[in-house]
Design a protein around this motif. Structure first.
Motif, mmCIF file in Angstrom:
data_model
loop_
_atom_site.group_PDB
_atom_site.id
_atom_site.type_symbol
_atom_site.label_atom_id
_atom_site.label_comp_id
_atom_site.label_asym_id
_atom_site.label_seq_id
_atom_site.Cartn_x
_atom_site.Cartn_y
_atom_site.Cartn_z
ATOM 1 N N ILE A 140 -42.979 -19.094 40.930
ATOM 2 C CA ILE A 140 -42.115 -19.833 40.063
ATOM 3 C C ILE A 140 -40.739 -20.672 41.289
ATOM 4 C CG2 ILE A 140 -40.223 -20.468 38.362
ATOM 5 C CD1 ILE A 140 -42.088 -18.133 36.901
ATOM 6 N N ALA A 141 -39.772 -19.364 41.892
ATOM 7 C CA ALA A 141 -38.760 -19.467 42.871
ATOM 8 C C ALA A 141 -38.985 -20.932 43.607
ATOM 9 C CB ALA A 141 -38.309 -18.669 43.463
ATOM 10 N N ARG A 142 -40.039 -19.928 44.270
ATOM 11 C CA ARG A 142 -39.862 -21.376 45.875
ATOM 12 C C ARG A 142 -40.832 -22.445 44.933
ATOM 13 N NH1 ARG A 142 -44.287 -17.024 48.106
ATOM 14 N NH2 ARG A 142 -43.216 -16.442 49.479
ATOM 15 N N LEU A 143 -41.564 -22.836 44.468
ATOM 16 C CA LEU A 143 -41.619 -23.871 42.960
ATOM 17 C C LEU A 143 -40.509 -24.744 42.947
ATOM 18 C CD1 LEU A 143 -43.513 -26.040 42.493
ATOM 19 C CD2 LEU A 143 -43.971 -24.959 40.413
ATOM 20 N N LEU A 144 -39.539 -24.498 42.281
ATOM 21 C CA LEU A 144 -38.193 -24.530 41.781
ATOM 22 C C LEU A 144 -37.403 -24.470 42.468
ATOM 23 C CD1 LEU A 144 -38.264 -23.866 38.016
ATOM 24 C CD2 LEU A 144 -39.356 -25.588 39.359
ATOM 25 N N GLU A 145 -36.946 -23.394 43.677
ATOM 26 C CA GLU A 145 -35.825 -23.150 44.040
ATOM 27 C C GLU A 145 -36.017 -23.920 46.190
ATOM 28 O OE1 GLU A 145 -33.207 -21.357 43.647
ATOM 29 O OE2 GLU A 145 -33.575 -21.187 41.709
ATOM 30 N N GLY A 146 -36.893 -23.615 46.208
ATOM 31 C CA GLY A 146 -37.544 -23.529 47.924
ATOM 32 C C GLY A 146 -37.642 -22.866 48.471
ATOM 33 N N PRO A 147 -37.292 -22.587 49.487
ATOM 34 C CA PRO A 147 -37.842 -21.020 50.174
ATOM 35 C C PRO A 147 -36.911 -19.604 49.594
ATOM 36 C CG PRO A 147 -36.406 -22.859 52.562
ATOM 37 C CD PRO A 147 -36.613 -23.458 50.607
ATOM 38 N N ILE A 148 -37.286 -18.881 49.733
ATOM 39 C CA ILE A 148 -36.492 -17.642 49.295
ATOM 40 C C ILE A 148 -35.478 -16.869 50.336
ATOM 41 C CG2 ILE A 148 -36.597 -15.424 48.108
ATOM 42 C CD1 ILE A 148 -39.787 -16.036 47.274
ATOM 43 N N ALA A 149 -36.046 -17.473 51.982
ATOM 44 C CA ALA A 149 -34.981 -16.492 52.506
ATOM 45 C C ALA A 149 -33.612 -17.408 52.522
ATOM 46 C CB ALA A 149 -35.638 -16.989 53.480
ATOM 47 N N LEU A 150 -32.587 -16.006 53.201
ATOM 48 C CA LEU A 150 -30.777 -16.850 53.423
ATOM 49 C C LEU A 150 -30.915 -17.655 54.166
ATOM 50 C CD1 LEU A 150 -29.097 -13.250 52.223
ATOM 51 C CD2 LEU A 150 -29.682 -15.014 50.908
ATOM 52 N N LEU A 151 -31.424 -17.907 55.260
ATOM 53 C CA LEU A 151 -31.004 -18.334 56.450
ATOM 54 C C LEU A 151 -32.416 -18.919 56.824
ATOM 55 C CD1 LEU A 151 -29.309 -17.394 59.015
ATOM 56 C CD2 LEU A 151 -28.276 -19.029 57.674
ATOM 57 N N PRO A 152 -32.896 -20.359 57.281
ATOM 58 C CA PRO A 152 -34.075 -21.343 57.919
ATOM 59 C C PRO A 152 -34.950 -20.270 58.796
ATOM 60 C CG PRO A 152 -32.700 -22.883 57.968
ATOM 61 C CD PRO A 152 -32.139 -21.650 57.380
ATOM 62 N N CYS A 153 -34.679 -20.154 60.032
ATOM 63 C CA CYS A 153 -34.964 -18.916 60.930
ATOM 64 C C CYS A 153 -35.822 -17.548 60.327
ATOM 65 C CB CYS A 153 -34.204 -18.629 62.229
ATOM 66 S SG CYS A 153 -32.566 -17.499 61.155
ATOM 67 N N ALA A 154 -35.623 -17.379 58.799
ATOM 68 C CA ALA A 154 -35.515 -16.255 58.506
ATOM 69 C C ALA A 154 -36.825 -16.340 57.302
ATOM 70 C CB ALA A 154 -35.017 -14.857 57.874
ATOM 71 N N SER A 155 -36.755 -17.803 56.936
ATOM 72 C CA SER A 155 -37.588 -18.079 56.248
ATOM 73 C C SER A 155 -39.669 -18.005 56.782
ATOM 74 C CB SER A 155 -37.691 -19.340 55.713
ATOM 75 O OG SER A 155 -39.034 -19.963 54.678
ATOM 76 N N HIS A 156 -40.284 -17.374 56.211
ATOM 77 C CA HIS A 156 -41.672 -17.669 56.832
ATOM 78 C C HIS A 156 -42.864 -18.954 55.967
ATOM 79 C CE1 HIS A 156 -46.474 -16.907 57.191
ATOM 80 N NE2 HIS A 156 -46.691 -16.623 55.752
ATOM 81 N N ARG A 157 -42.824 -19.312 55.222
ATOM 82 C CA ARG A 157 -43.524 -20.888 55.021
ATOM 83 C C ARG A 157 -42.483 -22.388 55.039
ATOM 84 N NH1 ARG A 157 -46.439 -20.227 48.920
ATOM 85 N NH2 ARG A 157 -47.916 -18.819 49.387
ATOM 86 N N PHE A 158 -41.777 -22.392 56.200
ATOM 87 C CA PHE A 158 -40.180 -22.785 55.915
ATOM 88 C C PHE A 158 -39.405 -23.105 56.952
ATOM 89 C CE2 PHE A 158 -40.860 -22.741 51.137
ATOM 90 C CZ PHE A 158 -41.468 -24.126 50.778
ATOM 91 N N TYR A 159 -40.152 -22.089 57.560
ATOM 92 C CA TYR A 159 -39.630 -21.660 59.430
ATOM 93 C C TYR A 159 -38.746 -22.546 59.593
ATOM 94 C CZ TYR A 159 -38.005 -20.001 63.448
ATOM 95 O OH TYR A 159 -37.910 -19.677 64.827
ATOM 96 N N GLU A 160 -36.898 -22.463 60.833
ATOM 97 C CA GLU A 160 -36.821 -23.582 61.114
ATOM 98 C C GLU A 160 -36.653 -22.689 62.419
ATOM 99 O OE1 GLU A 160 -34.849 -26.411 59.500
ATOM 100 O OE2 GLU A 160 -36.089 -26.854 57.732
ATOM 101 N N PRO A 161 -36.177 -23.097 64.031
ATOM 102 C CA PRO A 161 -35.246 -22.371 64.218
ATOM 103 C C PRO A 161 -33.600 -22.828 63.847
ATOM 104 C CG PRO A 161 -35.994 -24.330 65.745
ATOM 105 C CD PRO A 161 -36.786 -23.638 63.931
ATOM 106 N N CYS A 162 -32.835 -21.495 64.337
ATOM 107 C CA CYS A 162 -31.780 -21.628 64.350
ATOM 108 C C CYS A 162 -30.863 -22.681 65.327
ATOM 109 C CB CYS A 162 -30.198 -20.733 63.920
ATOM 110 S SG CYS A 162 -30.481 -19.857 62.034
#
Length: 168
Positions: free
Chosen positions: A77-99
């Motif tokens: 539910i959170a991924r669908l309605l909020e987006g990434p669960i990680a606090l920073l993009p570099c800590a995200s598994h599905r939405f990873y982006e380097p800082c």
């Protein structure tokens, strides 16, 4: 913190889980959950588009869960309605982006710690299915358990200080 979209979506999904095998209209769900109708309608449509809900048009139409309530988790539910669960993009598994502000991503202690936090949060959120929420609700209503409340930071400090004094 979960945003309003996720809170309303979660309450709507729980309402549908309490009423299995029924198609319930958006207006009835909005009334039962105290959600703004138009906002809830857009959330329900998103849940349909992503396959979490089924919708049926017509007089006997409405929404119902597409899956069993034990298969729909807070992480989903959170991924669908909020987006990434990680606090920073570099800590995200599905939405990873380097800082772009990290001096050395290969040895970044912040990223390492936040990945650990993200992994634990996702693991815990996967344990909370709609069925688990409903069971907790039933246990609270029957008095089988007491409502958990957050421990205030001041109490944690006091407890730590008291424990330190006892160790002396």
């Amino acid at each position: 913190m979960l945003n309003k979209k996720t809170i309303y979506g979660l309450h709507a999904l729980l309402h549908l889980a309490r009423n299995p095998h029924q198609h319930i209209g958006a207006s009835k769900i909005a009334e039962a959950t105290s959600a703004p109708y138009k906002f809830l309608e857009s959330i329900l449509q998103l849940l349909v588009n992503e396959g979490m809900l089924l919708s049926k048009a017509g007089r006997d139409g409405g929404y119902q869960l597409a899956e069993s309530p034990d298969q729909i988790t807070l992480a989903d539910i959170a991924r669908l309605l909020e987006g990434p669960i990680a606090l920073l993009p570099c800590a995200s598994h599905r939405f990873y982006e380097p800082c772009d502000s990290c001096p050395d991503p290969a040895t970044c202690g912040i990223q390492d710690a936040l990945v650990l936090l993200r992994n634990q949060a996702v693991s815990d959120m996967k344990q909370l299915s709609l069925t688990a929420f409903l069971q907790r609700e039933a246990d609270l209503q029957s008095g089988q358990r007491d409502m958990l409340r957050p421990t205030p930071y001041a109490c944690l400090l006091y407890t730590s200080d008291a424990a330190d004094e006892e160790d002396s």
